[in-house]
Design a protein around this motif. Structure first.
Motif, PDB file in Angstrom:
ATOM      1  N   LYS A  34    -100.584   4.280 -29.078  1.00  0.00           N
ATOM      2  CA  LYS A  34     -99.278   3.811 -29.532  1.00  0.00           C
ATOM      3  C   LYS A  34     -99.124   2.293 -29.379  1.00  0.00           C
ATOM      4  O   LYS A  34     -98.386   1.655 -30.132  1.00  0.00           O
ATOM      5  N   LEU A  35     -99.812   1.722 -28.399  1.00  0.00           N
ATOM      6  CA  LEU A  35     -99.700   0.292 -28.152  1.00  0.00           C
ATOM      7  C   LEU A  35    -100.659  -0.528 -29.013  1.00  0.00           C
ATOM      8  O   LEU A  35    -100.547  -1.758 -29.059  1.00  0.00           O
ATOM      9  N   LYS A  36    -101.588   0.121 -29.695  1.00  0.00           N
ATOM     10  CA  LYS A  36    -102.587  -0.573 -30.498  1.00  0.00           C
ATOM     11  C   LYS A  36    -101.920  -1.477 -31.526  1.00  0.00           C
ATOM     12  O   LYS A  36    -101.059  -1.055 -32.274  1.00  0.00           O
ATOM     13  N   GLU A  37    -102.336  -2.740 -31.524  1.00  0.00           N
ATOM     14  CA  GLU A  37    -101.821  -3.759 -32.455  1.00  0.00           C
ATOM     15  C   GLU A  37    -100.314  -3.971 -32.343  1.00  0.00           C
ATOM     16  O   GLU A  37     -99.647  -4.308 -33.307  1.00  0.00           O
ATOM     17  N   GLN A  38     -99.748  -3.785 -31.142  1.00  0.00           N
ATOM     18  CA  GLN A  38     -98.314  -3.998 -30.928  1.00  0.00           C
ATOM     19  C   GLN A  38     -98.025  -5.303 -30.185  1.00  0.00           C
ATOM     20  O   GLN A  38     -96.907  -5.555 -29.786  1.00  0.00           O
ATOM     21  N   GLY A  39     -99.065  -6.118 -29.963  1.00  0.00           N
ATOM     22  CA  GLY A  39     -98.865  -7.341 -29.200  1.00  0.00           C
ATOM     23  C   GLY A  39     -98.487  -7.002 -27.771  1.00  0.00           C
ATOM     24  O   GLY A  39     -98.973  -6.044 -27.197  1.00  0.00           O
ATOM     25  N   THR A  40     -97.600  -7.783 -27.183  1.00  0.00           N
ATOM     26  CA  THR A  40     -97.134  -7.491 -25.826  1.00  0.00           C
ATOM     27  C   THR A  40     -95.693  -6.999 -25.851  1.00  0.00           C
ATOM     28  O   THR A  40     -95.009  -7.011 -24.846  1.00  0.00           O
ATOM     29  N   ASP A  41     -95.238  -6.585 -27.017  1.00  0.00           N
ATOM     30  CA  ASP A  41     -93.867  -6.086 -27.130  1.00  0.00           C
ATOM     31  C   ASP A  41     -93.699  -4.797 -26.341  1.00  0.00           C
ATOM     32  O   ASP A  41     -94.616  -3.999 -26.210  1.00  0.00           O
ATOM     33  N   GLN A  42     -92.510  -4.623 -25.848  1.00  0.00           N
ATOM     34  CA  GLN A  42     -92.183  -3.387 -25.140  1.00  0.00           C
ATOM     35  C   GLN A  42     -92.110  -2.243 -26.153  1.00  0.00           C
ATOM     36  O   GLN A  42     -91.562  -2.407 -27.235  1.00  0.00           O
ATOM     37  N   ILE A  43     -92.677  -1.120 -25.808  1.00  0.00           N
ATOM     38  CA  ILE A  43     -92.679   0.017 -26.719  1.00  0.00           C
ATOM     39  C   ILE A  43     -92.066   1.237 -26.035  1.00  0.00           C
ATOM     40  O   ILE A  43     -92.270   1.447 -24.835  1.00  0.00           O
ATOM     41  N   MET A  44     -91.300   1.995 -26.797  1.00  0.00           N
ATOM     42  CA  MET A  44     -90.632   3.173 -26.253  1.00  0.00           C
ATOM     43  C   MET A  44     -91.242   4.430 -26.866  1.00  0.00           C
ATOM     44  O   MET A  44     -91.406   4.524 -28.080  1.00  0.00           O
ATOM     45  N   LEU A  45     -91.578   5.397 -26.011  1.00  0.00           N
ATOM     46  CA  LEU A  45     -92.153   6.648 -26.474  1.00  0.00           C
ATOM     47  C   LEU A  45     -91.266   7.800 -26.051  1.00  0.00           C
ATOM     48  O   LEU A  45     -90.868   7.889 -24.890  1.00  0.00           O
ATOM     49  N   ASN A  46     -90.948   8.667 -26.977  1.00  0.00           N
ATOM     50  CA  ASN A  46     -90.191   9.872 -26.660  1.00  0.00           C
ATOM     51  C   ASN A  46     -91.099  10.910 -26.018  1.00  0.00           C
ATOM     52  O   ASN A  46     -92.272  11.023 -26.370  1.00  0.00           O
ATOM     53  N   PHE A  47     -90.539  11.668 -25.096  1.00  0.00           N
ATOM     54  CA  PHE A  47     -91.326  12.722 -24.455  1.00  0.00           C
ATOM     55  C   PHE A  47     -91.868  13.706 -25.490  1.00  0.00           C
ATOM     56  O   PHE A  47     -92.987  14.207 -25.366  1.00  0.00           O
ATOM     57  N   SER A  48     -91.065  13.984 -26.506  1.00  0.00           N
ATOM     58  CA  SER A  48     -91.496  14.946 -27.531  1.00  0.00           C
ATOM     59  C   SER A  48     -92.737  14.439 -28.262  1.00  0.00           C
ATOM     60  O   SER A  48     -93.648  15.213 -28.588  1.00  0.00           O
ATOM     61  N   GLU A  49     -92.782  13.131 -28.494  1.00  0.00           N
ATOM     62  CA  GLU A  49     -93.933  12.523 -29.157  1.00  0.00           C
ATOM     63  C   GLU A  49     -95.168  12.614 -28.267  1.00  0.00           C
ATOM     64  O   GLU A  49     -96.266  12.948 -28.726  1.00  0.00           O
ATOM     65  N   LEU A  50     -94.973  12.339 -26.982  1.00  0.00           N
ATOM     66  CA  LEU A  50     -96.091  12.426 -26.036  1.00  0.00           C
ATOM     67  C   LEU A  50     -96.606  13.856 -25.924  1.00  0.00           C
ATOM     68  O   LEU A  50     -97.807  14.090 -25.829  1.00  0.00           O
ATOM     69  N   LYS A  51     -95.682  14.817 -25.936  1.00  0.00           N
ATOM     70  CA  LYS A  51     -96.081  16.224 -25.848  1.00  0.00           C
ATOM     71  C   LYS A  51     -96.965  16.604 -27.032  1.00  0.00           C
ATOM     72  O   LYS A  51     -97.945  17.330 -26.884  1.00  0.00           O
ATOM     73  N   ASP A  52     -96.595  16.097 -28.211  1.00  0.00           N
ATOM     74  CA  ASP A  52     -97.391  16.392 -29.403  1.00  0.00           C
ATOM     75  C   ASP A  52     -98.777  15.751 -29.302  1.00  0.00           C
ATOM     76  O   ASP A  52     -99.782  16.366 -29.664  1.00  0.00           O
ATOM     77  N   LEU A  53     -98.812  14.518 -28.809  1.00  0.00           N
ATOM     78  CA  LEU A  53    -100.083  13.800 -28.729  1.00  0.00           C
ATOM     79  C   LEU A  53    -101.054  14.445 -27.754  1.00  0.00           C
ATOM     80  O   LEU A  53    -102.265  14.494 -28.005  1.00  0.00           O
ATOM     81  N   ILE A  54    -100.552  14.917 -26.622  1.00  0.00           N
ATOM     82  CA  ILE A  54    -101.456  15.488 -25.620  1.00  0.00           C
ATOM     83  C   ILE A  54    -101.537  17.011 -25.718  1.00  0.00           C
ATOM     84  O   ILE A  54    -102.244  17.649 -24.930  1.00  0.00           O
ATOM     85  N   GLY A  55    -100.818  17.592 -26.684  1.00  0.00           N
ATOM     86  CA  GLY A  55    -100.892  19.029 -26.885  1.00  0.00           C
ATOM     87  C   GLY A  55    -100.276  19.845 -25.771  1.00  0.00           C
ATOM     88  O   GLY A  55    -100.763  20.918 -25.422  1.00  0.00           O
ATOM     89  N   GLU A  56     -99.199  19.351 -25.177  1.00  0.00           N
ATOM     90  CA  GLU A  56     -98.533  20.057 -24.076  1.00  0.00           C
ATOM     91  C   GLU A  56     -97.140  20.472 -24.508  1.00  0.00           C
ATOM     92  O   GLU A  56     -96.161  19.782 -24.259  1.00  0.00           O
ATOM     93  N   ASN A  57     -97.050  21.590 -25.199  1.00  0.00           N
ATOM     94  CA  ASN A  57     -95.759  22.067 -25.705  1.00  0.00           C
ATOM     95  C   ASN A  57     -95.275  23.344 -25.026  1.00  0.00           C
ATOM     96  O   ASN A  57     -94.163  23.788 -25.247  1.00  0.00           O
ATOM     97  N   LYS A  58     -96.123  23.927 -24.212  1.00  0.00           N
ATOM     98  CA  LYS A  58     -95.777  25.222 -23.608  1.00  0.00           C
ATOM     99  C   LYS A  58     -94.837  25.081 -22.421  1.00  0.00           C
ATOM    100  O   LYS A  58     -93.937  25.868 -22.223  1.00  0.00           O
ATOM    101  N   ASN A  59     -95.070  24.075 -21.596  1.00  0.00           N
ATOM    102  CA  ASN A  59     -94.286  23.919 -20.372  1.00  0.00           C
ATOM    103  C   ASN A  59     -93.771  22.488 -20.253  1.00  0.00           C
ATOM    104  O   ASN A  59     -94.471  21.608 -19.747  1.00  0.00           O
ATOM    105  N   PRO A  60     -92.540  22.205 -20.719  1.00  0.00           N
ATOM    106  CA  PRO A  60     -91.983  20.845 -20.689  1.00  0.00           C
ATOM    107  C   PRO A  60     -91.928  20.242 -19.288  1.00  0.00           C
ATOM    108  O   PRO A  60     -92.018  19.025 -19.131  1.00  0.00           O
ATOM    109  N   LYS A  61     -91.758  21.087 -18.265  1.00  0.00           N
ATOM    110  CA  LYS A  61     -91.659  20.560 -16.895  1.00  0.00           C
ATOM    111  C   LYS A  61     -92.958  19.905 -16.447  1.00  0.00           C
ATOM    112  O   LYS A  61     -92.953  18.998 -15.622  1.00  0.00           O
TER     113      LYS A  61
END
Length: 390
Positions: A34-61
């Protein structure tokens, strides 16, 4: 998740992620993606997006636990670079990591000194598919996967056993028999699906295993038509590019696209001179690519004047060499040779089209001044592309 490509400078592979668990590694490289080619700007990631990226949708906790553990480990990771000969600087990778469990967001900012590992990458980088990385179960497999991906073009990598242990975080107490069962076994089980005919050779020095050599074959089926042009740059030129980007006023203007334009406009030796010059001389923000060209041109001209004073035969030699190269290229490319034999009326619309394409590529309004000279250097390759319908 389709074709999420992680791309970073090879320096990241020098960092040991041995204490990271499987999902923590997935999170870290998802953040890198997500940070690729973003310079040093602050970036915000939603938990839902992270869950999709790492394939962790079964247990949100679980995600909360993974993020919490990752934050603690990221705070302990630091990196060392050589800023001058025998002068080293160590710094943390991220200056700010903020987790808001109420809003379910993660806010990350890359340390400016570390941004070169994720931005403006031309060469000496590692690239892999995030989906493939996440699919691996063992942390040892994941760490080996990214290390081998660095050597995808050569398809072999030899590690000293001590280096391998450090990079993968293998406990010192593990004997070779334990390494075989807990480390090597999952690697050899999981990685062949991404490295064709992957083989591991244990090399001995005396009676002890001192090196591990991985070899694999080129998988034609996995070769994809990458739209973005990947430049193959001589190592010396790449080192100069990397050095120039360490000037904080140049890091934003020396993008992949602009470096490609520069390699089209200048011969390698000229570009080396120009980049060395701007690295030393630029002390403020560069407002545009055209402004950058003017500085580079000044640097090249100043150094070429010095060379001419030292060797007044240089211009004559260069003219002769350019003529030889021109004749050679015309002989080697029959399409261009046929174009040269055409009448001026037949050539005119092709040259006009080449100029229009060149103006569009470099982002100027018209072909004047120094751009005319640059166009002449690139004209042949542009015309060939037009004649081939590219």
């Amino acid at each position: 998740m389709n074709n999420e490509v992680v791309k970073y400078h090879n320096d990241i592979n020098k960092i040991s992620f041995g204490n990271f668990k499987e999902k923590e590694l997935d999170l870290f490289f998802s953040i890198c993606f997500k940070l690729k080619e973003q310079g040093t700007d602050q970036i915000m990631l939603n938990f839902s997006e992270l869950k999709d990226l790492i394939g962790e949708n079964k247990n949100p906790k679980r995600l909360k636990t993974y993020i919490d553990n990752l934050n603690k480990k990221l705070a302990m990771i630091n990196h060392q670079i050589e800023i001058e000969k025998n002068v080293f600087e160590r710094f943390v990778l991220f200056t700010n990591i903020r987790t808001d469990f109420n809003k379910k967001i993660l806010i990350v900012k890359v340390n400016e000194q570390f941004s070169y590992t994720l931005n403006n990458l031309i060469a000496t980088y590692t690239k892999f598919d995030l989906m493939e990385f996440v699919s691996l179960k063992s942390s040892y497999s994941k760490n080996t996967f990214k290390l081998l991906k660095q050597w995808e073009s050569k398809r072999n990598r030899t590690f000293k056993i001590e280096e391998f242990k450090e990079l993968l975080g293998i406990p010192e107490s593990y004997k070779m028999s334990v390494i075989d069962s807990r480390v090597i076994k999952p690697i050899i089980t999981e990685l062949p699906q991404y490295f064709k005919n992957l083989k591991l050779e244990k090399i001995k020095t005396g009676r002890k295993i001192s090196h591990l050599k991985f070899t694999w074959e080129k998988d034609i089926k996995k070769i994809k038509d990458v739209q973005k042009i990947e430049l193959e740059i001589m190592e010396t030129l790449n080192n100069i590019i990397e050095q120039a980007r360490k000037n904080r006023f140049l890091s934003q203007i020396l993008t992949d696209k602009n470096i490609y334009k520069l390699t089209e406009m200048y011969e390698e030796n000229q570009l080396k001179k120009g980049l060395k010059y701007i690295y030393k001389i630029v002390k403020k923000e560069v407002p545009s690519f055209a402004y950058l060209l003017r500085i580079i041109e000044t640097g090249i001209e100043e150094q070429e004047i010095e060379i001419k004073i030292k060797d007044n035969k240089k211009e004559f030699i260069n003219q002769g060499q350019n003529k030889i190269e021109k004749n050679f290229l015309e002989e080697e490319d029959p399409i261009y040779a046929m174009f040269l034999e055409a009448t001026e009326e037949e050539k005119e619309p092709v040259i006009k089209k080449a100029k229009e394409r060149y103006i569009k590529e470099i982002g100027v309004e018209e072909l004047t001044g120094m751009y005319v000279k640059f166009f002449e250097k690139s004209k042949r390759s542009i015309i060939i592309k037009i004649l081939k319908g590219e």
